[in-house]
Design a protein around this motif. Structure first.
Motif, PDB file in Angstrom:
ATOM      1  N   VAL A 155      33.878  67.603  35.888  1.00  0.00           N
ATOM      2  CA  VAL A 155      32.721  68.454  35.420  1.00  0.00           C
ATOM      3  C   VAL A 155      31.503  67.740  35.394  1.00  0.00           C
ATOM      4  CG1 VAL A 155      31.718  69.575  33.356  1.00  0.00           C
ATOM      5  CG2 VAL A 155      34.380  69.975  33.744  1.00  0.00           C
ATOM      6  N   ALA A 157      27.451  67.723  34.797  1.00  0.00           N
ATOM      7  CA  ALA A 157      26.182  68.423  34.282  1.00  0.00           C
ATOM      8  C   ALA A 157      24.847  67.628  34.936  1.00  0.00           C
ATOM      9  CB  ALA A 157      26.332  68.192  32.777  1.00  0.00           C
ATOM     10  N   PRO A 273      38.066  67.114  33.342  1.00  0.00           N
ATOM     11  CA  PRO A 273      38.125  68.046  32.291  1.00  0.00           C
ATOM     12  C   PRO A 273      39.722  68.034  31.884  1.00  0.00           C
ATOM     13  CG  PRO A 273      38.225  69.268  34.492  1.00  0.00           C
ATOM     14  CD  PRO A 273      37.548  67.675  34.660  1.00  0.00           C
ATOM     15  N   GLU A 277      38.417  66.404  28.269  1.00  0.00           N
ATOM     16  CA  GLU A 277      37.411  67.668  27.948  1.00  0.00           C
ATOM     17  C   GLU A 277      36.678  67.368  26.653  1.00  0.00           C
ATOM     18  OE1 GLU A 277      35.720  71.543  28.431  1.00  0.00           O
ATOM     19  OE2 GLU A 277      36.828  70.313  30.032  1.00  0.00           O
ATOM     20  N   GLU A 278      37.406  67.332  25.563  1.00  0.00           N
ATOM     21  CA  GLU A 278      36.580  67.220  24.382  1.00  0.00           C
ATOM     22  C   GLU A 278      35.615  66.318  24.096  1.00  0.00           C
ATOM     23  OE1 GLU A 278      37.661  67.515  19.575  1.00  0.00           O
ATOM     24  OE2 GLU A 278      39.056  66.444  20.712  1.00  0.00           O
ATOM     25  N   ARG A 281      32.613  67.144  26.765  1.00  0.00           N
ATOM     26  CA  ARG A 281      31.700  68.050  26.116  1.00  0.00           C
ATOM     27  C   ARG A 281      30.460  67.500  25.076  1.00  0.00           C
ATOM     28  NH1 ARG A 281      33.182  73.396  27.008  1.00  0.00           N
ATOM     29  NH2 ARG A 281      32.232  73.929  24.860  1.00  0.00           N
ATOM     30  N   THR A 284      28.285  64.986  26.829  1.00  0.00           N
ATOM     31  CA  THR A 284      27.272  65.739  27.835  1.00  0.00           C
ATOM     32  C   THR A 284      26.136  66.210  26.851  1.00  0.00           C
ATOM     33  OG1 THR A 284      28.830  66.080  29.591  1.00  0.00           O
ATOM     34  CG2 THR A 284      27.206  67.604  29.433  1.00  0.00           C
ATOM     35  N   LEU A 285      26.640  66.863  25.772  1.00  0.00           N
ATOM     36  CA  LEU A 285      25.608  67.462  25.041  1.00  0.00           C
ATOM     37  C   LEU A 285      24.567  66.574  24.406  1.00  0.00           C
ATOM     38  CD1 LEU A 285      24.563  69.957  23.489  1.00  0.00           C
ATOM     39  CD2 LEU A 285      26.228  69.433  21.724  1.00  0.00           C
TER      40      LEU A 285
END
Length: 293
Positions: A155, A157, A273, A277-278, A281, A284-285
């Protein structure tokens, strides 16, 4: 040798002041409490409680067992709470390009620390190609690297582009304004390491069809690049944000002709991912928020 139930029974005897009081408080038979502690003493070959006419008290060994047991029980309770309440905890192996350590990294980690106080970070500062391999080898959980170096199947971003410029120490060199490529290649140039995309981009700008080959030195350390340019070793290709963060270096941007304008660095934050994954995310945020703050 012992389990949590053993520790809890010992704690109850200490807390309530004896076997009978512990029996009344816990609902366990006094004989069952005495038998369990005696069997534990026999198994471990230690004396936990010393008995006298006034009751029982912890021996020195018993005090240590009780103290260490309190730590284990607290850790057990913390793990259960984190798992049942969905809290993120543990160690995150984070790879970061050095450009990001001087820009978004501090704000990003501060945000993550507030949102997920049980997370701990192991931060590796490396080149994007090294982090690419580390992601493939599962040696990193999350990485902030050049987008073109991101491995397949992850993933990614994108982060806002990082603009680049040509910089000089005015007390050492004087260049025409605007400077052309021939002016730039007349001086030693300090840039990113040879294996990196920014280094190759500089060579493409300077070498194509030119009479004079460019002398481009590579450094994996932005701090070293800044010092070399400041001391007059050469001119440098450096992100604007880095120079702004080091005003004491007293570097001046070289105005250049369009042919010599450097493309921005395109960074992204990425993770696998399937494995991360958790946490991916969450990081990334925080990174996107820090980059757009």
């Amino acid at each position: 040798m012992f389990d949590f139930k053993d520790i809890e029974i010992i704690r109850s005897v200490v807390r309530y002041g004896g076997f009978r009081a512990a029996s009344d408080a816990t609902g366990l038979a006094q004989s069952a409490i005495s038998r369990r502690i005696r069997h534990l003493e026999d198994r471990m070959g230690i004396t936990i409680f010393e008995r006298d006419g006034r009751g029982v008290r912890l021996s020195a060994t018993g005090r240590r067992l009780c103290d260490e047991g309190e730590v284990l029980v607290a850790q057990r309770d913390r793990i259960v709470e984190e798992l049942t309440q969905g809290m993120m905890a543990g160690v995150v192996r984070l790879g970061v390009a050095e450009t990001m350590t001087h820009t978004i990294l501090p704000r990003m980690l501060t945000t993550l620390g507030h949102r997920h106080p049980m997370l701990r970070f192991e931060i590796s500062v490396d080149t994007s190609d090294q982090m690419e391999q580390a992601l493939k080898d599962d040696a990193l959980d999350v990485a902030i690297l050049l987008r073109d170096q991101a491995p397949r199947g992850i993933v990614l971003a994108p982060l806002p582009p990082v603009s680049m410029g040509w910089f000089v120490s005015p007390e050492h060199f004087t260049l025409p304004s605007p400077a052309g490529i021939e002016d730039l290649v007349s001086l030693p140039i300090v840039s990113f390491p040879k294996s990196t995309i920014p280094h190759r981009q500089v060579l493409e700008r300077l070498s194509s069809g030119r009479r004079r080959p460019a002398t481009v030195h590579g450094s994996a350390s932005l701090a070293t690049m800044l010092h070399l340019v400041q001391q007059g070793f050469g001119i440098g290709t450096i992100p604007h944000s880095i120079v702004a963060a080091w005003p004491h270096a007293m570097l001046r941007e070289i105005e250049v002709l369009p042919e010599a304008v450097l493309p921005p660095l395109e960074f992204g934050i990425c993770y696998d991912p399937e494995r991360n994954e958790e946490i991916g995310r969450a990081v990334t945020l925080a990174a996107i928020e820090a980059a757009t703050d």
